[in-house]
Design an enzyme around this catalytic site. Structure first.
Site, PDB file in Angstrom:
ATOM      1  CB  CYS A  23      61.262 -69.626  76.973  1.00  0.00           C
ATOM      2  SG  CYS A  23      59.562 -69.563  76.390  1.00  0.00           S
ATOM      3  CB  CYS A  26      60.433 -72.510  74.884  1.00  0.00           C
ATOM      4  SG  CYS A  26      60.371 -70.818  74.252  1.00  0.00           S
TER       5      CYS A  26
END
Length: 99
Positions: A23, A26
Site C-alpha cells: 500500500c 501506508c
C-alpha cells in the site's frame, strides 16, 4: 484474537495502524507513525499490524482499507480513520484522548 485484546488493553492509550506492505499510502505514513511514536514516548503505545498477516483481527475490527488507524482508550475503541492523513492531525487526535 486474544493477543489483540491483550495488546489494546495493555496500556491506557493504544493506537493501532493496520497497513499493507503493498500500500503506497501506508508507506507514506510509516515515517509519520515512527515520528509520532518517538514524540509520545510512553504516553501512548503505537503498534502497526500488517493486514495480510493479521487478517482475522483486521476483519474483526472492521478494517476495509489501508491504512486504518484505531485508537483505544482503556481497551475501548474511541476513534477510527481509514486513509492517509497529516501527521499533526493524527498526533493531535491521539493527544486528545490522553486526558
Amino acid at each position: 484474537m486474544n493477543d489483540y485484546k491483550a495488546l489494546i488493553s495493555g496500556s491506557p492509550l493504544v493506537m493501532i495502524e493496520f497497513y499493507a506492505t503493498w500500500c503506497g499510502h501506508c508507506r507514506n505514513m510509516m515515517p509519520v507513525v515512527a515520528e509520532i511514536r518517538e514524540l509520545l514516548g510512553d504516553s501512548a503505545q503505537i503498534y502497526q499490524l500488517d493486514v495480510d498477516e493479521n487478517q482475522e483481527v483486521a476483519e474483526a475490527v472492521g478494517v476495509t482499507g489501508t491504512p486504518t488507524f484505531v485508537i483505544y482508550r482503556n481497551g475501548k475503541e474511541v476513534w477510527k480513520f481509514s486513509g492517509e492523513l497529516d501527521g499533526n492531525v493524527l498526533l493531535q487526535k491521539i493527544q486528545s484522548f490522553m486526558n
